[in-house]
Design an enzyme around this catalytic site. Structure first.
Site, PDB file in Angstrom:
ATOM      1  N   LYS A  91       0.983  -1.181   0.082  1.00  0.00           N
ATOM      2  CA  LYS A  91      -0.026  -0.170   0.030  1.00  0.00           C
ATOM      3  C   LYS A  91       1.042   1.185  -0.136  1.00  0.00           C
ATOM      4  O   LYS A  91       0.352   2.544  -0.807  1.00  0.00           O
ATOM      5  CB  LYS A  91      -0.984  -0.444   1.225  1.00  0.00           C
ATOM      6  CG  LYS A  91      -2.146  -0.990   1.220  1.00  0.00           C
ATOM      7  CD  LYS A  91      -3.179  -0.655  -0.042  1.00  0.00           C
ATOM      8  CE  LYS A  91      -3.881  -1.782  -0.356  1.00  0.00           C
ATOM      9  NZ  LYS A  91      -5.677  -1.438  -1.891  1.00  0.00           N
ATOM     10  N   GLU A 113      -9.815   5.316   3.212  1.00  0.00           N
ATOM     11  CA  GLU A 113     -10.735   4.674   3.905  1.00  0.00           C
ATOM     12  C   GLU A 113      -9.408   3.009   3.399  1.00  0.00           C
ATOM     13  O   GLU A 113      -8.559   3.421   2.854  1.00  0.00           O
ATOM     14  CB  GLU A 113     -11.844   4.208   2.600  1.00  0.00           C
ATOM     15  CG  GLU A 113     -11.058   3.406   0.925  1.00  0.00           C
ATOM     16  CD  GLU A 113     -10.475   4.055   0.584  1.00  0.00           C
ATOM     17  OE1 GLU A 113     -10.288   4.863   0.358  1.00  0.00           O
ATOM     18  OE2 GLU A 113      -9.141   3.250  -0.188  1.00  0.00           O
ATOM     19  N   SER A 381       1.734 -10.013  -1.002  1.00  0.00           N
ATOM     20  CA  SER A 381       0.927  -8.026  -0.864  1.00  0.00           C
ATOM     21  C   SER A 381       1.243  -7.548   0.382  1.00  0.00           C
ATOM     22  O   SER A 381       1.403  -6.453   0.585  1.00  0.00           O
ATOM     23  CB  SER A 381      -0.546  -7.809  -2.046  1.00  0.00           C
ATOM     24  OG  SER A 381      -1.395  -8.815  -0.514  1.00  0.00           O
TER      25      SER A 381
END
Lengths: 398, 266
Positions: A91, A113, A381
């Site tokens: 991220k 969010e 990830s």
């Protein structure tokens, strides 16, 4: 054939676009202009590259998981170690890019969010580093199941706002972030965490995440002297998958697999797999894409053990890649993901995020199908520290 | 000409039109049609009826809750169209405008929806998250069916967009007075007035102003500058507070107060 999507208005074939209230149309136009200018500016790109190297810790390693490969009994499985990034997931590749853009635009406040909390943590982190205020919207249900990340965000100085309407998950958090943004656009930049939302977000987030695939492509060529036979990534909104896939789109020999969350199983209806389970195109959160909704157009509640995949839509570029046949989409249920979580933990000493565990579960199946002389790259990830409580609770109840 | 055109033409030199918003099916599906009649009797000139949606992103908490109440009772887009058709059996004069989000319309299909609107006596439609750039199919379907296309403008709309919205709109233009979501406070009338001047430089359509109309005082102030005053959250808040009691009587007295406050232009 050169892949050049989206078009100038953010469309990937019939998908994408800008389905937002009028209040946001002007600010989105400003964002597009600012992003295009930043993209072409060597100073911006230089600052981003430096931060990705010195602060995030890139390039992330490409790791040959030998014991997982042996256990699966087929293709060699390489893991793209996004879990080793600062903050523990892919991220931050995107939040860093968007935060630098926000600063360039003169904004002083970031909002986001978050579902699993990884995007919220990554946003709170860059906000702290750049000295910006930060508010993160998170469904009350997700705050419960990802409590460690809530504490991390608060330690980083972010305000975590509980969203108690609707299904209290990622979808509702995004509604609330959009409401905040419509009210505060003068000083606030909305950092969207996935390849979803109105144009330019799907394109911009993909561009910032594309470093995953660019590095992986170079690394696998160094290691194996050839491209992989397949690339595999989990898909909620789909940012780590787009990041991995993008560098391989024009390599027809590389099969692309997106792995959705089948939750309790596709047949139960309790899942989060719009691409796999025969959902129709629809419009939510500013974009047209495959979307889970009922006969009257009401958005359905989704189910996944993994908060980061618990979303009824999917990025519009994935919808396009599905229709065009360039990528294939499959789904893995909670049990299969948990089995993969345990397998990687036991065999490799790596705790994967539950989201990434979906990709790992399918990668093991695919490795067996492909056979021994083939090569797979899987996006790991994120790391699974945040999921330890969830896994323990699940094992207690099942 | 359309009912919307007629109402704005009739009222042009008299006073601003009063537009009331309620969500179809809130607080109960059976209440909606009698409520619409009561709103007209109390002085509403145009009725906006909300299409309930699971994710009303542009709405504040008051209207979000009203969507949720309507959905608890299972109110669908088809039901809302039937409510309008039922209202039309006794009222053929007052314009009705549906307001909602685009996904229920996507689910029904633009052509089917436009024809159903015409059949039910719906005069215009506002789709909050369908800006003109994405509205090609809808514009064609609505024109074909003779349904007015009402689009929004906001304080953040640059002049080029104002012109574009003016070109594709019909009936009236809905000017969002505030940055933010429905039901916000702090209406700056002088600011609204100067922005309306910019809007009117680009379009001859009537301009209704909504978001931030709280009470008779704000209705009076807006009524002096706008072609229509749109009230939603303040009305729904009163309906919700009287759920189970006489919500219709409460709505009637609130709307009558707003109507009485609108300044005369004669």
């Amino acid at each position: 054939m050169t892949y050049d999507l989206p078009d100038a208005r953010g469309h990937f074939g019939p998908y994408g676009g800008q389905f937002v209230a009028e209040t946001l149309m002007g600010p989105l136009a400003e964002l597009i202009t600012a992003y295009e200018a930043a993209k072409a500016d060597p100073d911006f790109q230089g600052a981003l590259a430096r931060d990705l190297h010195d602060y995030v810790g890139r390039p992330s390693p490409l790791y040959l998981a030998e014991r997982l490969t042996a256990a699966a009994g087929g293709a060699r499985i390489y893991l793209k170690r996004e879990d080793l990034n600062h903050t523990g997931a892919h991220k931050i590749n995107n939040t860093l890019g968007q935060a630098l853009l926000a600063r360039r635009m003169g904004k002083t406040r970031l909002i986001a969010e978050t579902g699993a909390g990884q995007h919220g943590v990554a946003t709170a982190t860059v906000a702290a580093r750049l000295g910006m205020r930060c508010a993160v919207y998170m469904g009350a249900e997700d705050m419960r199941r990802q409590a460690p990340n809530v504490r991390r965000m608060r330690l980083l100085g972010a305000e975590v706002v509980a969203v108690t309407l609707g299904s209290r998950t990622l979808k509702d958090a995004m509604n609330e972030a959009l409401r905040d943004w419509a009210t505060t656009i003068d000083d606030t930049f909305y950092v969207i965490g996935s390849v979803s939302g109105p144009h330019p977000y799907p394109m911009m987030v993909r561009d910032f995440q594309a470093i995953i695939g660019r590095e992986a492509r170079t690394q696998i060529l160094e290691r194996e002297g050839r491209l992989p036979d397949a690339a595999v990534a989990c898909v909620g909104g789909g940012s780590n998958a787009m990041g991995l896939f993008y560098a391989f789109l024009e390599d027809p020999g590389v099969a692309l697999y997106g792995v959705e969350a089948a939750g309790d199983g596709l047949a139960t209806g309790r899942h989060a797999a719009p691409l796999t389970a025969g959902a129709r195109p629809g419009v939510l959160h500013g974009t047209r894409s495959y979307l889970m909704y009922d006969a009257h157009g009401q958005i359905l509640e989704t189910h996944s053990l993994s908060a980061g995949l618990d979303y009824p839509g999917v990025g519009p570029e994935h919808a396009w890649l599905k229709d065009s046949g360039r990528a294939r989409y499959v789904a893995v249920d909670d049990q299969q993901a948990l089995a993969a979580f345990r397998a990687l933990t036991h065999l490799e000493g790596i705790l994967p995020a539950l989201e990434s565990s979906h990709a790992l579960a399918y990668a093991q199946i695919l490795a067996r199908e492909l056979g021994r002389d083939k090569v797979l790259v899987v996006s790991l990830s994120g790391r699974g520290d945040k999921d330890v409580e969830t896994v323990a609770a699940y094992e207690e109840h099942h | 000409m359309s009912r919307l055109h007629n109402v704005f033409t009739e009222l042009k030199d008299e006073r601003a039109a009063l537009v009331t918003f309620v969500t179809g099916g809130d607080p109960q599906p059976a209440v909606t049609v009698p409520l619409l009649h009561a709103l007209v009797e109390a002085g509403a000139d145009v009725l906006e009826v909300g299409i309930p949606f699971s994710d009303p992103m542009a709405d504040g908490p008051v209207i979000q809750m009203s969507h949720q109440r309507a959905l608890v009772h299972g109110t669908t887009l088809t039901d809302v169209l039937a409510m309008v058709a039922s209202f039309r059996q006794q009222n053929t004069r007052t314009p009705v405008v549906l307001m909602g989000y685009v996904n229920p319309v996507e689910a029904m299909g633009y052509d089917v929806f436009a024809r159903a609107c015409a059949g039910a006596g719906v005069d215009g439609v506002i789709l909050v998250d369908l800006p003109p750039e994405e509205a090609g199919d809808w514009l064609a379907a609505a024109r074909q069916a003779g349904v007015d296309r009402v689009f929004l403008l906001a304080p953040t709309s640059p002049p080029a967009r104002i012109a574009r919205v003016g070109e594709v709109s019909s009936g009236f233009i809905y000017y969002v007075a505030l940055k933010g979501v429905t039901g916000a406070a702090h209406l700056d009338i002088a600011d609204v007035e100067s922005r309306l001047a910019v809007v009117r430089a680009h379009t001859r359509l009537p301009v209704g102003v909504g978001f931030g109309v709280q009470d008779a005082a704000s209705a009076r102030a807006l009524g002096a500058v706008a072609d229509a005053v749109i009230v939603g959250s303040a009305l729904i808040r009163r309906l919700a507070a009287h759920e189970g009691g006489d919500a219709i009587a409460e709505a009637r007295s609130f709307v009558a107060g707003l109507r009485a406050a609108l300044p005369s232009r004669r």
